[in-house]
Design an enzyme around this catalytic site. Sequence first.
Site, PDB file in Angstrom:
ATOM      1  N   LYS A 117      21.497 -73.808  17.963  1.00 28.31           N
ATOM      2  CA  LYS A 117      22.501 -73.099  18.762  1.00 28.31           C
ATOM      3  C   LYS A 117      23.763 -73.927  18.940  1.00 28.31           C
ATOM      4  CE  LYS A 117      19.599 -69.841  21.163  1.00 28.31           C
ATOM      5  NZ  LYS A 117      20.008 -68.488  21.219  1.00 28.31           N
ATOM      6  N   LYS A 201      16.272 -66.028  11.508  1.00 30.33           N
ATOM      7  CA  LYS A 201      15.646 -65.160  12.504  1.00 30.33           C
ATOM      8  C   LYS A 201      16.609 -64.044  12.933  1.00 30.33           C
ATOM      9  CE  LYS A 201      15.384 -66.313  17.028  1.00 30.33           C
ATOM     10  NZ  LYS A 201      15.525 -65.144  17.873  1.00 30.33           N
ATOM     11  N   LYS A 204      19.527 -61.416  19.034  1.00 28.32           N
ATOM     12  CA  LYS A 204      20.475 -60.519  19.678  1.00 28.32           C
ATOM     13  C   LYS A 204      21.866 -61.126  19.690  1.00 28.32           C
ATOM     14  CE  LYS A 204      17.941 -61.035  23.900  1.00 28.32           C
ATOM     15  NZ  LYS A 204      17.903 -62.435  24.294  1.00 28.32           N
TER      16      LYS A 204
END
Length: 342
Positions: A117, A201, A204
């Site tokens: 991230k 992956k 959202k």
Amino acid sequence: MTDAVHTPRVFSGIKPSGGLTLGNYLGAIKRFVDMQGEMETIYCVVDMHAITVWQDPADLKHATRELAAAYLAAGIDPTRSTLFNQSQVAAHAELGWIFNCVARVGWMNRMTQFKDKAGKNREKVSLGLYAYPSLMAADILIYHATHVPVGEDQKQHVELTRDIAAKFNTDYGVPDFFPQPEPIIEGPATRVMNLRDGTKKMSKSGESDMERINMTDDADTIAKKIRKARTDPDPLPDTVKGLDDRPEARNLVEIYAALSDSTPDAVLGEFAGAQFGQFKPKLADLAVAKLEPISTRMADLMQDPAEIDRILTMGADKARAIADPILDRTYDIVGFVRPRQI
Ligand code: ATP
Ligand code: MG
């Protein structure tokens, strides 16, 4: 040992950080529903985790209620499960601070989700994003939860939770005070992949809407996204082994298996030799048949946000009744003076 000392109890949560995906449904929500009735279940909208990256306040409120609506629409029963949003139960943050003082910086440095991230932006991301796993440990351990259903990407965080529990118990000489929770990662879709890149992956917060199926997508959008999903030119194989090195094909087969409560073997039994031109429309029909009733019910529930808030408040009261006594005991163990509570 855990089971002997601690009552079996499930905890899991999802961040209201955007629209929910098919990955969240198959890897988390659907399995949360299945665990109701097996043991005590506590499900959370983890809004405090959502703000580890910037969230517009109005969007966060909307996403929180929409996630609660998704839980309810998919079959979480607020009278059988405890359903609430994290920020209403202050004990999560309070235990999270204690765990910041138990967890080691070296442990956090090994968390692959932080590396993914933060990417190249490591110096600019929030301190919260870095410390997130110790708050997640607190989310689980403030209820002495023993079972944590999650997608495969969260396995490392649940393992870290076990390390934090063990270190706390050892440091303070309280064997078994915090349990060693088990990650429950089961079923054919524990890692639903991005439709445009089968090595990533589905998330959202991913960049492009075409890479994911949202729980609120309409039938045409779902069909279009599946039709455009990246695949290879070969027909479907007759064994699961034949999916090795074909991540996109494997992903679509696993999604079909999870949506139909079946297995990849059984799906290939039915579709071996089929081209994607034949398989994709069947998958689209199945996805629409499973998701449409849920999204319709979500839209109905969203007509009455006050009712959603009422359910979350009731859930938070139930959650506090479990969490607060555990926090009081933890504070006493740590050596905080709290004359009024003890
Ligand atoms: P974000 O991109 O904001 O991290 P996310 O889609 O990863 O969003 P989370 O709120 O981080 O969603 O995760 C909620 C739950 O959904 C976790 O149990 C996680 O393991 C599961 N999950 C998320 N993505 C997938 C996926 N692609 N396949 C299976 N499970 C998933
Ligand atoms: Mg995530």
